[in-house]
Structures are given as structure tokens and as C-alpha cells.
Design an enzyme around this catalytic site. Structure first.
Site, PDB file in Angstrom:
ATOM      1  N   HIS A 125     -15.264 -12.044  44.494  1.00 46.49           N
ATOM      2  CA  HIS A 125     -13.600 -13.351  43.918  1.00 46.49           C
ATOM      3  C   HIS A 125     -14.412 -14.707  43.924  1.00 46.49           C
ATOM      4  O   HIS A 125     -14.084 -15.962  44.214  1.00 46.49           O
ATOM      5  CB  HIS A 125     -12.885 -12.832  43.632  1.00 46.49           C
ATOM      6  CG  HIS A 125     -12.404 -11.751  42.556  1.00 46.49           C
ATOM      7  ND1 HIS A 125     -12.103 -11.892  41.997  1.00 46.49           N
ATOM      8  CD2 HIS A 125     -12.187  -9.993  43.261  1.00 46.49           C
ATOM      9  CE1 HIS A 125     -11.970 -10.532  40.993  1.00 46.49           C
ATOM     10  NE2 HIS A 125     -12.158  -9.875  42.066  1.00 46.49           N
ATOM     11  N   ARG A 171     -13.041 -18.160  14.114  1.00 46.73           N
ATOM     12  CA  ARG A 171     -13.075 -16.811  13.678  1.00 46.73           C
ATOM     13  C   ARG A 171     -12.068 -15.853  13.253  1.00 46.73           C
ATOM     14  O   ARG A 171     -11.202 -15.146  14.428  1.00 46.73           O
ATOM     15  CB  ARG A 171     -14.081 -16.240  14.694  1.00 46.73           C
ATOM     16  CG  ARG A 171     -15.620 -17.076  15.410  1.00 46.73           C
ATOM     17  CD  ARG A 171     -15.857 -15.784  16.283  1.00 46.73           C
ATOM     18  NE  ARG A 171     -17.459 -16.219  16.316  1.00 46.73           N
ATOM     19  CZ  ARG A 171     -17.934 -17.184  17.177  1.00 46.73           C
ATOM     20  NH1 ARG A 171     -16.596 -17.391  18.059  1.00 46.73           N
ATOM     21  NH2 ARG A 171     -18.888 -17.017  17.365  1.00 46.73           N
ATOM     22  N   ARG A 195     -13.335 -19.351   8.566  1.00 42.62           N
ATOM     23  CA  ARG A 195     -14.577 -18.769   8.493  1.00 42.62           C
ATOM     24  C   ARG A 195     -13.741 -17.821   7.928  1.00 42.62           C
ATOM     25  O   ARG A 195     -12.425 -17.063   8.244  1.00 42.62           O
ATOM     26  CB  ARG A 195     -15.518 -18.505   9.328  1.00 42.62           C
ATOM     27  CG  ARG A 195     -16.292 -17.496   8.998  1.00 42.62           C
ATOM     28  CD  ARG A 195     -17.528 -17.500   9.428  1.00 42.62           C
ATOM     29  NE  ARG A 195     -16.541 -16.455  10.941  1.00 42.62           N
ATOM     30  CZ  ARG A 195     -17.714 -15.874  11.915  1.00 42.62           C
ATOM     31  NH1 ARG A 195     -18.753 -16.192  12.115  1.00 42.62           N
ATOM     32  NH2 ARG A 195     -17.161 -15.231  12.973  1.00 42.62           N
ATOM     33  N   GLU A 202     -27.403 -17.845   8.040  1.00 41.06           N
ATOM     34  CA  GLU A 202     -27.682 -16.792   9.169  1.00 41.06           C
ATOM     35  C   GLU A 202     -27.993 -16.022   8.467  1.00 41.06           C
ATOM     36  O   GLU A 202     -28.705 -14.919   9.631  1.00 41.06           O
ATOM     37  CB  GLU A 202     -26.242 -16.294  10.143  1.00 41.06           C
ATOM     38  CG  GLU A 202     -25.278 -16.032   9.484  1.00 41.06           C
ATOM     39  CD  GLU A 202     -23.683 -15.473   9.630  1.00 41.06           C
ATOM     40  OE1 GLU A 202     -23.781 -15.787  11.297  1.00 41.06           O
ATOM     41  OE2 GLU A 202     -22.688 -15.930   9.122  1.00 41.06           O
ATOM     42  N   ASN A 261     -26.549 -17.323  16.535  1.00 45.32           N
ATOM     43  CA  ASN A 261     -26.367 -16.016  16.236  1.00 45.32           C
ATOM     44  C   ASN A 261     -26.858 -15.114  16.339  1.00 45.32           C
ATOM     45  O   ASN A 261     -27.429 -14.232  16.501  1.00 45.32           O
ATOM     46  CB  ASN A 261     -25.209 -15.653  17.472  1.00 45.32           C
ATOM     47  CG  ASN A 261     -24.171 -17.002  18.184  1.00 45.32           C
ATOM     48  OD1 ASN A 261     -24.616 -17.458  19.163  1.00 45.32           O
ATOM     49  ND2 ASN A 261     -22.805 -16.690  18.046  1.00 45.32           N
ATOM     50  N   ASP A 262     -26.746 -15.210  14.670  1.00 49.11           N
ATOM     51  CA  ASP A 262     -27.106 -14.442  13.785  1.00 49.11           C
ATOM     52  C   ASP A 262     -28.731 -14.591  13.325  1.00 49.11           C
ATOM     53  O   ASP A 262     -29.502 -13.484  13.382  1.00 49.11           O
ATOM     54  CB  ASP A 262     -25.665 -13.825  12.633  1.00 49.11           C
ATOM     55  CG  ASP A 262     -25.117 -12.839  13.361  1.00 49.11           C
ATOM     56  OD1 ASP A 262     -25.129 -11.841  13.820  1.00 49.11           O
ATOM     57  OD2 ASP A 262     -23.724 -12.802  13.312  1.00 49.11           O
ATOM     58  N   ARG A 305     -28.192  -8.662  18.185  1.00 48.97           N
ATOM     59  CA  ARG A 305     -27.684  -9.696  19.500  1.00 48.97           C
ATOM     60  C   ARG A 305     -27.145  -9.163  21.045  1.00 48.97           C
ATOM     61  O   ARG A 305     -26.701  -9.660  21.312  1.00 48.97           O
ATOM     62  CB  ARG A 305     -27.030 -10.549  18.302  1.00 48.97           C
ATOM     63  CG  ARG A 305     -25.836  -9.707  17.859  1.00 48.97           C
ATOM     64  CD  ARG A 305     -25.226 -10.100  16.652  1.00 48.97           C
ATOM     65  NE  ARG A 305     -23.899 -11.597  17.589  1.00 48.97           N
ATOM     66  CZ  ARG A 305     -23.202 -12.229  16.950  1.00 48.97           C
ATOM     67  NH1 ARG A 305     -23.482 -12.373  15.463  1.00 48.97           N
ATOM     68  NH2 ARG A 305     -22.726 -12.884  17.540  1.00 48.97           N
ATOM     69  N   CYS A 339     -23.029 -23.678  14.865  1.00 50.33           N
ATOM     70  CA  CYS A 339     -21.578 -23.209  15.054  1.00 50.33           C
ATOM     71  C   CYS A 339     -22.556 -21.896  16.106  1.00 50.33           C
ATOM     72  O   CYS A 339     -21.297 -21.479  17.112  1.00 50.33           O
ATOM     73  CB  CYS A 339     -20.475 -23.183  14.429  1.00 50.33           C
ATOM     74  SG  CYS A 339     -21.121 -20.989  13.135  1.00 50.33           S
TER      75      CYS A 339
HETATM   76  C1  PEP Z   1     -23.082 -17.221  15.039  1.00 55.10           C
HETATM   77  O1  PEP Z   1     -23.891 -15.654  13.852  1.00 55.10           O
HETATM   78  O2  PEP Z   1     -23.861 -17.599  15.470  1.00 55.10           O
HETATM   79  C2  PEP Z   1     -22.068 -17.082  14.708  1.00 55.10           C
HETATM   80  C3  PEP Z   1     -21.479 -18.301  14.770  1.00 55.10           C
HETATM   81  O3  PEP Z   1     -20.795 -16.073  14.123  1.00 55.10           O
HETATM   82  P1  PEP Z   1     -20.495 -15.110  15.211  1.00 55.10           P
HETATM   83  O4  PEP Z   1     -21.302 -15.185  16.468  1.00 55.10           O
HETATM   84  O5  PEP Z   1     -18.866 -14.565  15.553  1.00 55.10           O
HETATM   85  O6  PEP Z   1     -21.266 -14.040  13.752  1.00 55.10           O
HETATM   86 MG    MG Z   2     -22.564 -14.885  13.056  1.00 54.14          MG
END
Ligand code: PEP
Ligand code: MG
Length: 821
Positions: free
Chosen positions: A447, A554, A590, A683, A706-707, A717, A754
Site C-alpha cells: 500500500h 462496452r 458496441r 478484430e 486485444n482480440d 489473450r 479501441c
Molecule cells: C478488443 O478486442 O481489442 C476490444 C477493444 O474489445 P474487448 O477488449 O472488449 O474484447
Molecule cells: Mg474484442
């Protein structure tokens, strides 16, 4: 159950240092085939970040979790050093219990050990016995079970539920505090079971002692009038975990000294560069009388001291919350919770009844409890012993006869060197006087480290005892980014560090002050910097942080952690709330993206062998048309109040997009409202390859890196072992983005990003260079990313993007950042 074998016990050993003792106990573990020899170094490394001294002459050295691969099987060895070996400052160990734990089986032996600590005579005998068998028996479960009546552990209650502990750090102080607070709101009794151990669900100390780690299973049982409601609420709380700390995508100082000089390496705990004279923080020592004549008076004194301490903690919470936000301040609520623990008070009262003074009884009760916490094989939970001692000290100060060496916090700007800083110490630090701090112990998740980060004080922790042997007043540079303290650097290094510090401070200040200004590159190209949000209430925070709208809402957050889907009206209200808060700025909603790793129990989704490749995102919406249409109706209704855009997730084929558009157009016509700009997430690799055709139908693309990264690199992921390699800056992913942007630009469509790459300081520059015109990032990163864009020329960004595309690995891409800011 793990048994301690006599062959793993060496009595009558000699060791002149902690290192020697650890190496000897490691040798026993090597010989019995429990560990590889290299694990000894890991055990020594652990000593730098945590004190493994349990109390009563017992120490439990063990390695770092990252080195578990060096453990061949779980085992325990005991080295008995009758003469004792110096351990941590002032502590001498005689029984050194080396632990190699592949999983959690050793926890029982640890638990037995802690119970043994209360049997001082037995421990004293074990420290000198010539019979290994005696030690083996004492540590075996059967023996200890006899010594500690099982009736002390509460039994399970009538009704029960099972839950898996979420969150990155298991059931540590903050989530456990939240649990206790929630449990206390119900009249029913609550018991939590983890393996063979149980705890009163309304006692923080008892819960912490269960030592439940991330993904640990617990059974929560309850009995009473509201048992079912309590179980549902507590199960939800356990499974939702705690919010991750947001780390700003801020600039780094980029300073490295030219000459090596004297360095004190530790762990990076709070970023930044601090320069000043070092100053040692003297630790306080409180002296209390051992006995007192009037137990009634002593009990009252203790109650008064606790009440005062609780009032102080409430004030401290409010104060720190104002300065750093609720996250950093939450620890003081946990401290107050410790003080409400009935067990702690009972133990102190029992001692007072036997003639001890309030201060003595309190100090001993806290020590016993803190030692119990330290035995847990988890640095985070062991760190909570520091919290307990901290709060114990707060009470003790009110009961003390004499306070020796009350630490003076510096009145002039210094770099503070300390053994360890309790959360209370850290909260009392004035950034005007404490430029930075470096501690012997502690870890980056302590902390003190969290508070340092939120106060913006650079900090290095876990640097070892050498910290306390620096010349008082010596000039030093503390590098919080890399976790190093440089003592008496050369005049040239000092000068360069000052310049780096100045430009960093300037940059941060500018970022904050200019957060509402548009992100224009130096050659005038406008990049929209917008926010990724979950719940509607975050819309206002996004605007406050400088966001120019929401680039990814989201919406599935509305659908999670409940028993039935939200109604159309409920959704409409939520979307409208975001639209209203944005006051004319755009929001991209989305549509539902569940399946994969996001489950909703009420849909009764069949288990899938490969959920990330299964019915998720828009595919799931097609499988549940009513769910999809209800959401679209709510979005279209909200769209009449402001600039709303719709985005479909997980589009993999043209057929997906055509079907989604057809359903949405049908809903729109039924409602009789105007058209809404509609785009898709890119994605899935097939969407990249089909981008030219998709761009004919979609108004915009937003790349979910991310995807996209997980599907391009075929790396889950969320996979703990692959996380580091699953880097969105891999050239394979960047080439996909490049291809997408080219296809979209040819059809006059704009492209945003995003996924996480947009909030990465280097990633953002490369994306801009690739032609992305909208970056949607987490709220705390908005100001920094906007500032980054403003310091950028399109020409430089394009050059960097070109070089990144030509790289052969993610490391090579990240290497391009060196020397650039
Ligand atoms: C992604 O896949 O990059 C994304 C922004 O969507 P999520 O992380 O909600 O799957
Ligand atoms: Mg995604």
C-alpha cells in the site's frame, strides 16, 4: 497431507549468516529431490523483498513464485541452528524451515508452525533437541491438531455456495475488507471455508489467515433470516474481484547515468526521478508497562484508545481519498476493520484480566495476530502483517507511557530511506518534503507503493538492508522507473538527471493543463482521442479527463452479474445517461459482446470447447434475436438525444455484417427514427482480409487489437504464460492494421483503434503513422495520449510506422522507442 521426513531435518547445524543457513537448508531440499540447486538463489532473492522470519526463532525461507519451475516436488526441510543465526535486524533464527511449494499442500505445515509459535516451551525445546524425530512429530498435523482444539475453528453452516476468488491478488486486505463489510450488513452468521480451514466471515483477520489466492475455491455458508441473500451477495463479491489499479500511459524520464558510481538496486514501485540529499527515517519505539493493577480501568483505556484510533482512521481515509482517490485510501478502511475484529479484542481482554496493562496486552495480541498473517505463503498477505502492526501502533501510541525516538518527518526536501513504510507513514508524507523514498523491505504492490504512485512520489522498495547504511545527507538520484537509487552520482550525471526531471515535470503538467485541447499533430492533423467505458456513469469521467467522446462503450457490462437481461427501458435509460453526460460529444455503443471469456448465466449458454472461437459477439446476437433487437431498440431510442453510433463486434464475414445491418435497419424502421452511423470492430483476421468489401457496407472501422492480437498470433489473450508474447505491437498485428487502414481509406471510411495498443505510448504513435484517426483509450490515459499526439509530426509518425512494419519481432518494434519520447 504433506509429512515432514526425518531425513529432511538436520539438527546441530552451524551457520554464521542468513545466506549460509539458507544455502544449507536448500541443500537438504536438493538432496531429497525437491528442488533444483538454483532454487537456493531464488530463496535468497525472496529475502530481499520479504521478511521470512515468523517469530520465536523460526524462519521460513522459500523462493519467488516465478521460480516454481525449479521445484520438482513439494517438500519441507528443517535446519536447526542451536546457536542461532542473525536473520532480520534484531531477530535470530534457530529453526530454519525451508519450503519448496509446488502448490498449496505446504500450507497445513505452515499453519501448524504458526500454532506452535504460541507454545513457547515446545519451540525452545525444538531449537536444541538432538532428535530430528521430535521436530518431525511436532510439525506433523496429528500432533498439532491435538495441541490446538479444532473447536476453535467454526463449523460450516446450514446453507452454502461455492465461489472462486477473482482479482489479481487473491483475497487480500481490500477485497477481504469489502467482504467483511458486506457480511456485516446481514443478520445471518457467515462462515468461509477454504480447504480444511474455516473463518468467521465477519472477521477480517480470520479471513486473511485463510490465505486464499487468485482462483482459490471457497465455500461460503450462512445461517439466519437472510442467509440466502447474504450468500448471493457475498458470492458475487468474491467472484467479481477488485478493480485493477490504472496505470497512466505517461512519459518516462529516459535518464541513465554515464558513470556507474554507488548504486542501490531495488524494485520499481512508483515512477519518476527524484533528486536530493538522503535522510534516514528513525523508527519509533514505544515503551509500555508490562502489568497494571486495575483491569477494569485498563480495559476502558483500551476501548478509548481504539475508539480514538478509529476516528483518526476515518479522517485519514477522507483526507487521502481527497488527495489520491478512493482506491489509495481504501487501506485505511481496512485498518479500521482490523480494529473492529472481535477476536483481537477478546485476546487483549483476556490478557488484561490476567493483570497485564492495556498497552502490553494490546501489543502482544497484535504481534501474535501479525505473526499469524506473516506465515501465509503469499507476499501480499504477508504484507498485511505490516498493516496490522501499523494499526496496532496507532492504538498503542495512545496507551504508551514513553515514546522513544518518535520519527520526525523531514521539514526540508529529502529522499527518505527507511526500513519499511506503513500505509500511515506513506499517507503522512508531504510531497513537498519527501521527494522520493527507498525502503529496505516492501514490494511494488504494497500500500505504501500504491499511495506513493497516487501522490506522484517516485519510490524504490525491497532494496535490502544496504539502504540503511548510506551516508546521511549524501546527494542521490532515485530512479523510480527502473528501481535504482544512485548515491553521490557524478556532477555531470546529476546535472543531466536534473534536466530530465525538469522536462518530465513540464510534460506532465502540460498534459494535465491541456487535456481539453484537441490532439493536433505539429503539422495540423487532428486525431480524436476518446474513451473506452463500461458503465454509463463513466461518461462524465471521460469528459472530465479530456475525452472527446466515447469510442467504445462496452454495453455488455449492463448484462453481466445479474439474473435476467436488462429490459429495453433499462437499457435506454443507461444509454441516454451516457448521451446526456457527453453533452453533444459522440458515443459509439458496441452491441452485446458476450461469449468467449464473458459469460452470462441466464442465457444458459452451452459449454464450448473453444469459447473464443465459438458463439460470441455478434454470432451470439444472431442466436438470440430478441436479445439483439431489444438492445438495438434501446440504442435507437437513445440516439434521438445525441450523436450515437452503433458498432458490431466480432464481425468475421460479409454475411455477418449484412445480417446485423438488416436486423438493425428493420428495428430502426419499426421505431421510425433517423439513421445512425454504423461501423464494425475489426478484430478477426478474416475481417482484415475482407476489409475492402466490408468497407462498402460499414461507415467506419474500429480495430480491437486485444482480440486481433490473440487471433493473429494464436495466443489466448488471458493466458498467463503467453501474456508477454501476445504483444499488440508485433509486426504481424501492425501489418494487419496497415492493411485495414489502406482498405478503409480507399473507400473513404475512417479507422479508429479501441484495443490496448491505442493507449500504449509507442503504439499510439505508430497507429497515427499508419493512418488511424481515432484512438479510444482508458480514461486515465486520455491526457497523456493527447499530449503525445501534439508532440508528434505526421512525418515522424509515418517514418516510425514504416520502420515498425519492417521489424521482425515485437521486441524490435519496442526497441524503436529507445532514444525517442
Ligand atoms: C478488443 O478486442 O481489442 C476490444 C477493444 O474489445 P474487448 O477488449 O472488449 O474484447
Ligand atoms: Mg474484442
Amino acid at each position: 497431507m504433506l509429512q515432514l521426513e526425518s531425513a529432511n531435518i538436520q539438527v546441530g547445524a552451524q551457520a554464521s549468516s542468513k545466506e549460509q543457513a539458507i544455502r544449507q537448508v536448500a541443500d537438504l531440499l536438493v538432496r531429497s529431490g525437491c528442488i533444483e540447486p538454483g532454487y537456493a538463489d531464488s530463496m535468497l532473492a525472496r529475502e530481499k523483498v520479504a521478511n521470512t522470519f515468523l517469530g520465536q526463532g523460526v524462519a521460513i525461507p522459500h523462493g519467488l513464485p516465478k521460480d516454481r519451475d525449479l521445484i520438482k516436488r513439494t517438500g519441507i526441510a528443517v535446519l536447526q541452528v542451536p546457536q542461532g543465526v542473525p536473520w532480520q535486524a534484531g531477530d535470530t533464527a534457530q529453526l530454519i524451515v525451508g519450503i519448496a511449494a509446488k502448490s498449496d499442500e505446504h500450507i497445513d505445515i505452515l499453519s501448524n508452525l504458526t500454532d506452535l509459535l504460541f507454545q513457547e516451551d515446545l519451540i525452545a525445546r525444538l531449537a536444541v533437541t538432538r532428535e530430528p524425530q521430535e521436530i518431525a512429530e511436532a510439525l506433523s498435523a496429528a500432533r498439532v491438531d491435538e495441541a490446538v482444539p479444532s473447536s476453535e475453528e467454526p463449523a460450516d453452516l446450514d446453507r452454502s455456495v461455492e465461489a472462486t476468488v477473482a482479482g489479481a491478488h487473491g483475497l487480500h486486505a481490500r477485497p477481504a475488507t469489502a467482504f467483511v463489510e458486506r457480511a456485516k450488513g446481514f443478520a445471518s452468521e457467515v462462515i468461509v471455508r477454504h480447504g480444511t480451514k474455516t473463518a468467521n466471515g465477519k472477521s477480517l483477520a480470520a479471513l486473511l489467515k485463510l490465505g486464499v489466492k487468485t482462483n482459490g475455491r471457497v465455500r461460503i455458508s450462512a445461517q439466519g433470516p437472510d442467509a440466502d441473500a447474504a450468500l448471493a451477495a457475498l458470492q458475487e463479491l468474491i467472484e467479481q474481484g477488485e478493480e485493477e489499479e490504472h496505470v497512466l500511459a505517461g512519459p518516462t524520464h529516459g535518464w541513465t547515468p554515464r558513470s556507474a558510481g554507488a548504486t542501490v538496486p531495488g524494485l520499481a514501485a512508483s515512477p519518476g526521478l527524484a533528486i536530493g540529499p538522503v535522510r534516514l527515517l528513525r523508527q519509533r519505539r514505544i515503551v509500555v508497562e508490562r502489568t497494571a493493577k486495575d483491569p477494569v480501568r485498563e480495559r476502558q483505556r483500551l476501548l478509548d484508545a481504539i475508539a480514538t484510533a478509529r476516528a483518526e482512521l476515518q479522517e485519514l481515509y477522507e483526507d487521502v481519498k481527497k488527495k489520491t482517490g478512493a482506491g489509495g485510501a481504501a487501506i485505511f478502511l481496512a485498518h479500521a476493520e482490523f480494529l473492529a475484529d472481535p477476536g483481537l479484542m477478546e485476546r487483549a481482554e483476556a490478557r488484561i484480566a490476567q493483570g497485564e496493562s492495556a498497552g502490553w496486552a494490546w501489543q502482544k495480541s497484535i504481534e501474535a495476530e501479525a505473526d499469524g498473517l506473516e506465515k501465509v505463503d503469499d507476499p501480499l498477505l504477508a504484507g498485511r502483517a505490516t498493516d496490522l502492526r501499523d494499526v496496532g501502533m496507532r492504538v498503542l501510541r495512545r496507551l504508551a507511557g514513553v515514546i522513544e525516538e518518535e520519527p520526525e518527518l523531514p521539514a526540508e526536501p529529502v529522499l527518505l530511506l527507511a526500513d519499511d513504510l506503513t500505509p500511515s507513514d506513506a499517507a503522512a508524507l508531504d510531497p513537498a518534503h519527501v521527494l522520493g523514498f527507498c525502503t529496505v523491505g516492501g514490494g511494488p504492490t504494497s500500500h505504501a507503493a500504491i499511495i506513493a504512485r497516487s501522490l506522484g512520489i517516485p519510490a524504490v522498495v525491497g532494496a535490502g538492508p544496504v539502504v540503511l547504511h548510506q551516508p546521511e545527507g549524501a546527494m542521490a538520484v532515485l530512479d523510480g522507473d527502473n528501481g535504482v537509487l544512485y548515491i553521490e552520482p557524478s556532477a555531470e550525471d546529476l546535472q543531466e538527471a536534473r534536466e530530465a526531471q525538469k522536462s518530465l515535470a513540464g510534460l506532465r503538467d502540460v498534459e494535465h493543463r491541456t487535456r481539453y485541447e484537441p490532439a493536433l499533430t505539429t503539422d495540423g492533423v487532428r486525431i480524436e482521442v476518446v474513451a473506452n467505458t463500461g458503465l454509463s456513469k463513466e461518461a462524465a469521467q471521460a469528459v472530465e479527463a479530456g475525452g472527446e467522446g466515447i469510442g467504445l462503450m462496452r454495453s455488455e457490462f449492463l448484462f453481466l452479474e445479474r439474473d435476467t437481461p436488462p429490459s429495453e427501458d433499462e437499457q435506454y435509460e443507461a444509454y441516454k445517461q451516457a448521451v446526456d453526460a457527453l453533452q453533444g460529444l459522440p458515443v459509439i455503443i458496441r452491441t452485446l459482446d458476450i461469449g468467449g471469456d464473458k459469460a452470462v448465466p441466464y442465457l444458459d449458454l452451452p459449454a464450448e470447447e473453444n469459447p473464443f472461437l465459438g458463439v460470441r459477439g455478434v454470432r451470439l446476437c444472431f442466436a438470440y434475436p430478441e436479445l439483439f433487437k431489444t438492445q438495438l431498440r434501446a440504442i435507437f431510442r437513445a440516439s434521438v438525444h445525441g450523436p450515437v453510433k452503433i458498432m458490431f463486434p466480432m464481425i468475421a464475414t460479409l454475411a455477418d455484417l449484412r445480417e446485423a445491418l438488416a436486423i438493425s435497419e428493420q428495428v430502426r424502421q419499426e421505431l421510425g427514427v433517423g439513421k445512425v452511423e454504423t461501423g464494425i470492430m475489426i478484430e478477426v483476421p478474416s475481417a482484415v482480409l475482407m476489409a475492402p468489401e466490408l468497407a462498402e457496407l460499414a461507415d467506419f472501422f474500429s480495430i480491437g487489437t486485444n482480440d486481433l492480437t490473440q487471433y493473429v498470433l494464436a495466443m489466448d489473450r488471458g493466458h498467463p504464460r503467453l501474456a508477454k508474447q501476445a504483444d499488440g505491437l508485433h509486426p504481424a498485428v501492425l501489418r494487419m492494421i496497415d492493411q485495414t487502414v489502406r482498405a478503409a481509406t480507399a473507400k473513404n471510411r475512417w479507422v479508429g483503434v479501441c484495443g490496448g495498443v491505442a493507449g500504449d505510448p509507442l503504439g499510439a504513435v505508430i497507429l497515427v503513422g499508419l493512418g488511424v484517426t481515432e484512438l479510444s483509450v482508458s480514461i486515465p490515459s486520455i491526457a497523456a495520449i493527447k499530449a503525445r499526439v501534439r508532440n508528434l509530426s505526421m512525418k515522424d509518425a509515418q517514418e516510425l510506422a514504416r520502420r515498425a512494419l519492417a521489424c521482425d519481432s515485437a521486441e524490435a518494434v519496442r526497441g524503436l522507442a529507445k532514444g525517442k519520447r
